[in-house]
Every structure is written in structure tokens, then in C-alpha cells.
Motif scaffolding. Structure first.
Motif, PDB file in Angstrom:
ATOM      1  N   TYR A  94     -32.128  -6.260 -28.800  1.00 25.66           N
ATOM      2  CA  TYR A  94     -33.162  -7.255 -29.103  1.00 25.66           C
ATOM      3  C   TYR A  94     -32.600  -8.640 -29.480  1.00 25.66           C
ATOM      4  O   TYR A  94     -33.261  -9.427 -30.145  1.00 25.66           O
ATOM      5  N   ASP A 133     -35.970  -3.078 -20.410  1.00 27.36           N
ATOM      6  CA  ASP A 133     -36.768  -2.165 -21.249  1.00 27.36           C
ATOM      7  C   ASP A 133     -37.796  -1.399 -20.412  1.00 27.36           C
ATOM      8  O   ASP A 133     -38.993  -1.380 -20.714  1.00 27.36           O
ATOM      9  N   CYS A 146     -34.638  -8.544 -25.444  1.00 27.01           N
ATOM     10  CA  CYS A 146     -34.819  -7.185 -24.920  1.00 27.01           C
ATOM     11  C   CYS A 146     -33.843  -6.246 -25.605  1.00 27.01           C
ATOM     12  O   CYS A 146     -32.877  -6.673 -26.243  1.00 27.01           O
ATOM     13  N   ASN A 147     -34.096  -4.959 -25.415  1.00 27.15           N
ATOM     14  CA  ASN A 147     -33.214  -3.944 -25.989  1.00 27.15           C
ATOM     15  C   ASN A 147     -32.141  -3.525 -24.989  1.00 27.15           C
ATOM     16  O   ASN A 147     -30.980  -3.374 -25.340  1.00 27.15           O
ATOM     17  N   LYS A 148     -32.554  -3.368 -23.699  1.00 27.22           N
ATOM     18  CA  LYS A 148     -31.603  -2.889 -22.689  1.00 27.22           C
ATOM     19  C   LYS A 148     -31.926  -3.501 -21.327  1.00 27.22           C
ATOM     20  O   LYS A 148     -33.084  -3.651 -20.957  1.00 27.22           O
TER      21      LYS A 148
END
Length: 321
Positions: A94, A133, A146-148
Motif C-alpha cells: 500500500y 490487487d 496498491c498492495n500487490k
């Protein structure tokens, strides 16, 4: 010699050389084609005899166009080309997204591909899908946090031995290779960006002499590339076997059979008389050629549909030959 040239592109095929360049002095694109194939048994670019033929052809192209070829972008479609699909992910946790995240992922994937395929060189790398994500994204500029991120990549590779062969061939002629590019990809990329082909899905079939390149684009993104070992030379072989004619005659028939009144022409009548082609076999010529072309089309389309099972041929799909 004319020095007002931009980049020079030289396409090296199994049967001909195509030279293209922008003549900046006259503001026009010049394209010249030179045949390097004489007969069925003497058509391998990697024979010593063919090296001389290529060298002579380059010299003739230089002389005809009053240019000196020093640097080229080489366009080839080699039958030993391989494509490798590869998926790679990275956790961002994130944080704010940076374009360098993608560049690092692509570089890591490239090193992995070369590590396990060290006899190949990468010609092109394509991002076929970008997922953030679990959501598919068309433009990385839209990403903020974003996370991934996950990248689906497509690598087009050719054997190192072929690159070394071409470098030696052209260095012997005092020509430096700037880039080596896939001929079929380069042509389809140009066509997509310089025409009004308004279809979401497009299949390109580039029929060569000894091979056929198959490319599939979705929303102008290359999703699939393959080379199948069947080309127009198989039509020659069919005609030679069934009509019992020589190679030169098969080439004349293959290139002209579709023309109006060809079978009434002096050129064809001379072939028919020399090889005693019966009227029954003459009526089958169209079938012989059309059967082989249909086979190549069927194999090409099946390659794409097998790879993309959800592809719906009932909707708009453009098939380009």
C-alpha cells in the motif's frame, strides 16, 4: 552517395531481401526487394553459397539506390524462434506506486528467462496483462496505491547461434546491426498504428516461404506469437509432385494462378506443353493451392483458439493475411 537517410531496415527472409529506408532528401520511403532464391534445392540461408548471394544482393541494392549501408535494423522471422510466457508479482504494501516497480519486475523476469534459456537471446518483451490487487489495469498511470502488482509477460527469443551468424555475415560486409527485430511483429505493429482496423481482436497470419507467423492482438496488445513450419514452399512441393513439373514452373503457377486468363496465357501453355499437363490436372490446380492455403489458415487459427479457449469467433474478430 546519398547521405540523407534515416534508419535503414533490412528484412531477411528465406527467399528475398527487402530494404526499406526514408529518403529524407526527397521526403519519401524507399522499398526495394531482391530475390535470393533460385530453385527448390538451393534455398537455405545458412549455406556458404547463400552467403555470397546475400552479399551480392546487398551490394546491388546499395548501387541501385546510391546509398552506403553502414548500420541496419535487421528484421527476421526464424523457424527456431520460441515464445515464453512468464508471470511475476511484487508486494507494494500500500505504498505509492512507482513506474520503477514495473521496470524492476521486468528486469528480474528477463534475468530468470535468460538463466534457464541461456542458448537464446530475447528479441522482444511484451506486457500482456497488468493486475493490481486482483484488478486488471489497462494503464499503469492510473495506479496510485496498491498492495500487490502482477505482470504477465511474453518473451520472443531466438537462438544465440543465429544472432552470431547474422552478426558475422553483416560484419564481413562492414555493416553493423543496431537491432534485431521480429519481422512479423514489426509489420503488424506498423499496420495497427497506421490503419483503421476497428476490431478488438485481430489475428495476423504472415505467410512466408518456409514458415508462417501467427500473431493475436487484443485491444492492440500482443497476446500470442508463434511460428509454424509450413509456408508457401509447401504449395510448390504439391504442384511439383502432382503435376510432375520443375520448381521454376511451380513458382510461376503459384504466383499467377489467380489472374484472369492465366491458363490461356503463353507462359502457362508453354509449361503445360513442356510437362504434358493434362486438362484434368489443370482443373485441379486451384484445388491444390486452395487446399494448402486452407490448411495453413486452419492450423494458424486453431493455434490461437487453443490458447484462448474463451475467444468467441461469433463476435467481431479480424483475420488479416
Amino acid at each position: 552517395m546519398n547521405k540523407n537517410l534515416s534508419e535503414i531496415f533490412l528484412e531477411l527472409g528465406s527467399s528475398k531481401i527487402i530494404l526499406s529506408f526514408n529518403d529524407e532528401l526527397h521526403n519519401k520511403i524507399i522499398t526495394e526487394e531482391k530475390n535470393i532464391l533460385n530453385d527448390e534445392k538451393n534455398n537455405n540461408l545458412f549455406l556458404d553459397a547463400e552467403r555470397n548471394k546475400i552479399e551480392n544482393s546487398i551490394y546491388e541494392l546499395e548501387k541501385k539506390n546510391n546509398i552506403y549501408i553502414k548500420n541496419i535494423n535487421l528484421l527476421i522471422d526464424d523457424k527456431n524462434t520460441i515464445t515464453i510466457g512468464f508471470s511475476v508479482s511484487k508486494k507494494i504494501n500500500y505504498n505509492f506506486f512507482d513506474k520503477k516497480n514495473l521496470e524492476y519486475l521486468i528486469q528480474d523476469a528477463k534475468q530468470t528467462i535468460l538463466k534457464f534459456n541461456n542458448e537464446y537471446e530475447i528479441l522482444h518483451i511484451f506486457v500482456t496483462k497488468l493486475t493490481v490487487d486482483e484488478n486488471k489495469i489497462d494503464d499503469f498511470k492510473k495506479i496510485e496505491k496498491c498492495n500487490k502488482i502482477t505482470l504477465d509477460l511474453l518473451f520472443i527469443c531466438i537462438p544465440l547461434k543465429k544472432i552470431e551468424y547474422f552478426q558475422k555475415l553483416f560484419s564481413n560486409n562492414h555493416i553493423n546491426i543496431n537491432k534485431i527485430l521480429s519481422s512479423s511483429y514489426s509489420k503488424t505493429f506498423y499496420l495497427i498504428n497506421n490503419s483503421n482496423i476497428d476490431y478488438e481482436d485481430k489475428i495476423f497470419i504472415d505467410l512466408g516461404f518456409k514458415k508462417t507467423a501467427v500473431l493475436f492482438y487484443n485491444k492492440n496488445i500482443l497476446k500470442y506469437f508463434d511460428i509454424i513450419p509450413v509456408g508457401s514452399n509447401h504449395i510448390n512441393k504439391d504442384l511439383i509432385k502432382i503435376l510432375n513439373i520443375d520448381y521454376a514452373s511451380s513458382e510461376i503457377i503459384k504466383k499467377n494462378f489467380h489472374k484472369k486468363d492465366f491458363f490461356l496465357s503463353h507462359k502457362y501453355k508453354s509449361i503445360a506443353e513442356n510437362f504434358k499437363i493434362t486438362k484434368e490436372n489443370e482443373r485441379n490446380i486451384n484445388k491444390i493451392i486452395e487446399y494448402r492455403i486452407d490448411e495453413i489458415l486452419e492450423i494458424s487459427v486453431k493455434k490461437v483458439t487453443n490458447q484462448f479457449e474463451k475467444l468467441d469467433f461469433k463476435k467481431k474478430i479480424k483475420l488479416i493475411l
